[in-house]
Design a protein around this motif. Sequence first.
Motif, PDB file in Angstrom:
ATOM      1  N   ALA A  11      24.790 -23.113  27.557  1.00  0.00           N
ATOM      2  CA  ALA A  11      25.016 -21.883  26.789  1.00  0.00           C
ATOM      3  C   ALA A  11      26.276 -21.989  25.934  1.00  0.00           C
ATOM      4  O   ALA A  11      26.352 -21.378  24.860  1.00  0.00           O
ATOM      5  N   LEU A  12      27.255 -22.762  26.383  1.00  0.00           N
ATOM      6  CA  LEU A  12      28.479 -22.952  25.602  1.00  0.00           C
ATOM      7  C   LEU A  12      28.289 -23.978  24.492  1.00  0.00           C
ATOM      8  O   LEU A  12      28.952 -23.916  23.461  1.00  0.00           O
ATOM      9  N   TYR A  13      27.407 -24.932  24.699  1.00  0.00           N
ATOM     10  CA  TYR A  13      27.221 -26.032  23.756  1.00  0.00           C
ATOM     11  C   TYR A  13      26.269 -25.691  22.607  1.00  0.00           C
ATOM     12  O   TYR A  13      26.538 -25.994  21.455  1.00  0.00           O
ATOM     13  N   TRP A  14      25.144 -25.058  22.934  1.00  0.00           N
ATOM     14  CA  TRP A  14      24.107 -24.833  21.931  1.00  0.00           C
ATOM     15  C   TRP A  14      24.325 -23.533  21.175  1.00  0.00           C
ATOM     16  O   TRP A  14      24.729 -22.534  21.734  1.00  0.00           O
ATOM     17  N   LYS A  15      23.996 -23.584  19.893  1.00  0.00           N
ATOM     18  CA  LYS A  15      23.989 -22.402  19.032  1.00  0.00           C
ATOM     19  C   LYS A  15      22.528 -22.059  18.752  1.00  0.00           C
ATOM     20  O   LYS A  15      21.632 -22.875  18.987  1.00  0.00           O
ATOM     21  N   PRO A  16      22.265 -20.847  18.250  1.00  0.00           N
ATOM     22  CA  PRO A  16      20.871 -20.480  17.964  1.00  0.00           C
ATOM     23  C   PRO A  16      20.139 -21.546  17.147  1.00  0.00           C
ATOM     24  O   PRO A  16      20.724 -22.181  16.256  1.00  0.00           O
ATOM     25  N   GLY A  17      18.864 -21.731  17.484  1.00  0.00           N
ATOM     26  CA  GLY A  17      18.041 -22.729  16.804  1.00  0.00           C
ATOM     27  C   GLY A  17      18.291 -24.138  17.312  1.00  0.00           C
ATOM     28  O   GLY A  17      17.955 -25.103  16.641  1.00  0.00           O
ATOM     29  N   TRP A  18      18.879 -24.261  18.487  1.00  0.00           N
ATOM     30  CA  TRP A  18      19.190 -25.552  19.098  1.00  0.00           C
ATOM     31  C   TRP A  18      20.130 -26.382  18.233  1.00  0.00           C
ATOM     32  O   TRP A  18      19.987 -27.599  18.114  1.00  0.00           O
ATOM     33  N   VAL A  19      21.104 -25.732  17.624  1.00  0.00           N
ATOM     34  CA  VAL A  19      22.114 -26.420  16.827  1.00  0.00           C
ATOM     35  C   VAL A  19      23.285 -26.754  17.757  1.00  0.00           C
ATOM     36  O   VAL A  19      23.823 -25.871  18.434  1.00  0.00           O
ATOM     37  N   ALA A  20      23.678 -28.015  17.773  1.00  0.00           N
ATOM     38  CA  ALA A  20      24.767 -28.461  18.645  1.00  0.00           C
ATOM     39  C   ALA A  20      26.117 -27.998  18.107  1.00  0.00           C
ATOM     40  O   ALA A  20      26.329 -27.962  16.893  1.00  0.00           O
ATOM     41  N   SER A  21      27.019 -27.662  19.009  1.00  0.00           N
ATOM     42  CA  SER A  21      28.401 -27.356  18.627  1.00  0.00           C
ATOM     43  C   SER A  21      29.130 -28.657  18.359  1.00  0.00           C
ATOM     44  O   SER A  21      28.813 -29.690  18.946  1.00  0.00           O
ATOM     45  N   ASP A  22      30.156 -28.606  17.506  1.00  0.00           N
ATOM     46  CA  ASP A  22      30.980 -29.808  17.366  1.00  0.00           C
ATOM     47  C   ASP A  22      31.902 -29.895  18.584  1.00  0.00           C
ATOM     48  O   ASP A  22      32.107 -28.911  19.299  1.00  0.00           O
ATOM     49  N   SER A  24      35.149 -30.108  19.158  1.00  0.00           N
ATOM     50  CA  SER A  24      36.329 -29.250  19.299  1.00  0.00           C
ATOM     51  C   SER A  24      35.938 -27.816  19.632  1.00  0.00           C
ATOM     52  O   SER A  24      36.590 -27.163  20.456  1.00  0.00           O
ATOM     53  N   GLU A  25      34.880 -27.327  19.023  1.00  0.00           N
ATOM     54  CA  GLU A  25      34.396 -25.974  19.314  1.00  0.00           C
ATOM     55  C   GLU A  25      33.921 -25.874  20.767  1.00  0.00           C
ATOM     56  O   GLU A  25      34.247 -24.919  21.479  1.00  0.00           O
ATOM     57  N   PHE A  26      33.171 -26.875  21.209  1.00  0.00           N
ATOM     58  CA  PHE A  26      32.675 -26.900  22.582  1.00  0.00           C
ATOM     59  C   PHE A  26      33.827 -26.982  23.570  1.00  0.00           C
ATOM     60  O   PHE A  26      33.874 -26.238  24.558  1.00  0.00           O
ATOM     61  N   GLU A  27      34.779 -27.867  23.319  1.00  0.00           N
ATOM     62  CA  GLU A  27      35.935 -28.002  24.206  1.00  0.00           C
ATOM     63  C   GLU A  27      36.701 -26.689  24.313  1.00  0.00           C
ATOM     64  O   GLU A  27      37.152 -26.316  25.402  1.00  0.00           O
ATOM     65  N   HIS A  28      36.836 -25.984  23.199  1.00  0.00           N
ATOM     66  CA  HIS A  28      37.526 -24.692  23.207  1.00  0.00           C
ATOM     67  C   HIS A  28      36.782 -23.692  24.101  1.00  0.00           C
ATOM     68  O   HIS A  28      37.397 -22.984  24.899  1.00  0.00           O
ATOM     69  N   ARG A  29      35.464 -23.641  23.979  1.00  0.00           N
ATOM     70  CA  ARG A  29      34.664 -22.722  24.804  1.00  0.00           C
ATOM     71  C   ARG A  29      34.778 -23.064  26.297  1.00  0.00           C
ATOM     72  O   ARG A  29      34.891 -22.178  27.139  1.00  0.00           O
ATOM     73  N   VAL A  30      34.752 -24.352  26.603  1.00  0.00           N
ATOM     74  CA  VAL A  30      34.878 -24.772  28.001  1.00  0.00           C
ATOM     75  C   VAL A  30      36.274 -24.430  28.525  1.00  0.00           C
ATOM     76  O   VAL A  30      36.419 -23.934  29.645  1.00  0.00           O
ATOM     77  N   ALA A  31      37.297 -24.662  27.710  1.00  0.00           N
ATOM     78  CA  ALA A  31      38.673 -24.345  28.129  1.00  0.00           C
ATOM     79  C   ALA A  31      38.814 -22.853  28.413  1.00  0.00           C
ATOM     80  O   ALA A  31      39.455 -22.455  29.397  1.00  0.00           O
ATOM     81  N   GLU A  32      38.208 -22.027  27.580  1.00  0.00           N
ATOM     82  CA  GLU A  32      38.237 -20.571  27.806  1.00  0.00           C
ATOM     83  C   GLU A  32      37.582 -20.225  29.142  1.00  0.00           C
ATOM     84  O   GLU A  32      38.114 -19.446  29.923  1.00  0.00           O
ATOM     85  N   TRP A  39      35.238 -20.601  39.162  1.00  0.00           N
ATOM     86  CA  TRP A  39      34.020 -20.771  38.380  1.00  0.00           C
ATOM     87  C   TRP A  39      33.162 -21.893  38.962  1.00  0.00           C
ATOM     88  O   TRP A  39      33.645 -22.768  39.649  1.00  0.00           O
ATOM     89  N   VAL A  40      31.883 -21.797  38.631  1.00  0.00           N
ATOM     90  CA  VAL A  40      30.931 -22.874  38.855  1.00  0.00           C
ATOM     91  C   VAL A  40      30.358 -23.175  37.482  1.00  0.00           C
ATOM     92  O   VAL A  40      29.835 -22.285  36.815  1.00  0.00           O
ATOM     93  N   MET A  41      30.490 -24.425  37.037  1.00  0.00           N
ATOM     94  CA  MET A  41      29.945 -24.824  35.730  1.00  0.00           C
ATOM     95  C   MET A  41      28.803 -25.779  35.955  1.00  0.00           C
ATOM     96  O   MET A  41      28.904 -26.715  36.742  1.00  0.00           O
ATOM     97  N   ASP A  42      27.725 -25.525  35.243  1.00  0.00           N
ATOM     98  CA  ASP A  42      26.496 -26.287  35.391  1.00  0.00           C
ATOM     99  C   ASP A  42      26.272 -27.141  34.149  1.00  0.00           C
ATOM    100  O   ASP A  42      26.233 -26.608  33.043  1.00  0.00           O
ATOM    101  N   GLY A  43      26.138 -28.436  34.338  1.00  0.00           N
ATOM    102  CA  GLY A  43      25.833 -29.330  33.230  1.00  0.00           C
ATOM    103  C   GLY A  43      26.662 -30.598  33.291  1.00  0.00           C
ATOM    104  O   GLY A  43      27.692 -30.648  33.964  1.00  0.00           O
ATOM    105  N   ASN A  44      26.219 -31.625  32.588  1.00  0.00           N
ATOM    106  CA  ASN A  44      26.934 -32.904  32.557  1.00  0.00           C
ATOM    107  C   ASN A  44      28.060 -32.852  31.530  1.00  0.00           C
ATOM    108  O   ASN A  44      29.194 -32.607  31.874  1.00  0.00           O
ATOM    109  N   TYR A  45      27.757 -33.154  30.288  1.00  0.00           N
ATOM    110  CA  TYR A  45      28.721 -33.097  29.187  1.00  0.00           C
ATOM    111  C   TYR A  45      30.047 -33.750  29.552  1.00  0.00           C
ATOM    112  O   TYR A  45      31.109 -33.168  29.389  1.00  0.00           O
TER     113      TYR A  45
END
Length: 156
Positions: A11-22, A24-32, A39-45
């Motif tokens: 949910a943090l990585y994908w944008k609508p239409g299955w568009v991948a986040s870059d 830095s944007e993804f890292e920022h969302r994960v850091a938040e 927390w429990v985070m689900d996924g590899n990445y």
Amino acid sequence: MTGIPFVSLDALYWKPGWVASDNSEFEHRVAEAARQPRWVMDGNYTRSGAGELRRQASDTVIWFDLPRSTCMFGIMMRIAKSYGRVRPEMAEGCPEKIDLEFFRYVWTYRRRQRPKLLDFFEGLRPEQSLVCFTDRFQANDYLEDLALERNRASIH
């Protein structure tokens, strides 16, 4: 069951239409998300900085080291139940679909991805726990035990 907030990395990585986040944007969302006290985070990445951030911030890593047949069956069941709809743990605008690239990822996971995760786990600190499940029943038992502990703690 745990009372700990759940964070889906998909949910943090994908944008609508299955568009991948870059990255830095993804890292920022994960850091938040990781700023929460628990927390429990689900996924590899693990290949982006988000993997290192989670490894440094976590006290426990839970790894589902499941057989290929279990994973492929799980994908088929997920598609059958959710095709065309957005699952609760996914990003808005990302409905379940048949994705041959994802099938290939899962099919080759044990050969291509598993060794990378084993290397990633080598970077865990001595005080971190690595919990490995090789079937879903183990995970269910683990969660039931956590829920029992939580209930006992709330009684006392």
